[in-house]
Design an enzyme around this catalytic site. Structure first.
Site, PDB file in Angstrom:
ATOM      1  NE  ARG A  49     -26.429  -0.825  23.772  1.00 38.78           N
ATOM      2  CZ  ARG A  49     -26.993  -0.226  22.733  1.00 38.78           C
ATOM      3  NH1 ARG A  49     -27.212   1.075  22.731  1.00 38.78           N
ATOM      4  NH2 ARG A  49     -27.336  -0.916  21.647  1.00 38.78           N
ATOM      5  CB  CYS A  86     -29.060  -5.174  24.435  1.00 41.91           C
ATOM      6  SG  CYS A  86     -27.453  -4.396  24.109  1.00 41.91           S
ATOM      7  CB  THR A  88     -23.121  -4.989  24.116  1.00 40.00           C
ATOM      8  OG1 THR A  88     -22.961  -5.689  22.880  1.00 40.00           O
ATOM      9  CG2 THR A  88     -21.823  -4.280  24.449  1.00 40.00           C
ATOM     10  CB  THR A 128     -20.645  -5.943  19.788  1.00 34.76           C
ATOM     11  OG1 THR A 128     -20.667  -6.088  21.219  1.00 34.76           O
ATOM     12  CG2 THR A 128     -22.070  -5.876  19.255  1.00 34.76           C
ATOM     13  CE  LYS A 168     -26.430  -2.187  17.034  1.00 33.82           C
ATOM     14  NZ  LYS A 168     -27.656  -1.885  17.823  1.00 33.82           N
ATOM     15  CB  CYS A 197     -24.841  -9.510  18.570  1.00 31.40           C
ATOM     16  SG  CYS A 197     -25.372  -7.841  18.123  1.00 31.40           S
TER      17      CYS A 197
END
Length: 237
Positions: A49, A86, A88, A128, A168, A197
């Protein structure tokens, strides 16, 4: 009415797993049947994203179309509300909402309401680059009279490293990185911080953080339980 939560996840998979655990932990359940009925769609093939938002219009359209397809699938499967763990991806969700008939629980708006109710005035947003640069949190907070603060460029680099290089990548988050980020927010006069995030939510689930921080994904979990008309544990009310 048979309430069913649709979880549009996979962004990333560990964050989706943590979100569902948040829902379980916060539901006042004594037996299986007391829990939230949920259908979890973990679409790990969803394009990144942040890269899409900071990239071309074509890249943004691909993410939007993918999110819309997944949301429609959940709606067709009988879900009565959708949660997207999520942050983003919320850049795209108002547009997705226009095309489906069930509510998408908006994690950012709900978090803004929580902090406004607490009287917070200057939250630091840990997110992010995509979430920061689009002003997703800044806009929603400003609408409630709250001035959101973003990390300095050096601290933002650490935020991205914690998200992408650590969580991640399947590694434990580095507490030293987070400590430097925290010092940056305090130095800017923040009266609280927002974990904006879901990878940071994963980090927080593994690391004891001070009450200075509000986890947006935890807020979403509470709203998901309420949307499915299940009782909250007293501790989370």
């Amino acid at each position: 009415m048979n309430y069913r939560l649709g979880v549009l996840g996979g962004m990333g998979p560990q964050a989706t797993n943590t979100f569902y655990q948040f829902v379980i932990d916060r539901t006042d359940a004594q037996r299986d049947q007391d829990h939230v009925n949920a259908l979890i769609l973990s679409d790990s093939d969803m394009p990144d994203r942040t890269a899409a938002i900071l990239g071309s219009g074509e890249a943004r359209e691909r993410v939007y179309r993918r999110l819309l397809s997944d949301a429609r699938l959940l709606e067709q499967a009988g879900c009565t509300a959708i949660a997207v763990p999520c942050n983003t991806s919320h850049y795209f969700l108002d547009r997705v909402q226009e095309q489906i008939g069930i509510p998408i629980l908006h994690m950012i708006r709900e978090t803004a309401k929580v902090l406004a109710a607490q009287g917070k005035k200057r939250p630091g947003i840990l997110a992010t680059d995509g979430t920061i640069q689009t002003g997703l949190y800044q806009k929603e907070f400003a609408a409630l009279g709250i001035q959101a603060v973003v990390p300095s460029p050096q601290a933002q680099d650490l935020v991205m490293s914690l998200i992408y290089d650590d969580v991640k990548a399947g590694r434990d988050g580095d507490p030293e990185k987070f400590a430097a980020i925290h010092r940056d927010l305090v130095g800017q006069g923040c009266d609280c911080g927002v974990l904006a995030c879901t990878e940071l939510s994963v980090f927080a689930a593994q690391t004891r953080l001070p009450p200075f921080y509000t986890d947006a994904m935890a807020v979403l979990a509470v709203r998901a339980i309420q949307a499915c008309h299940k009782p909250l544990r007293d501790f989370f009310q």
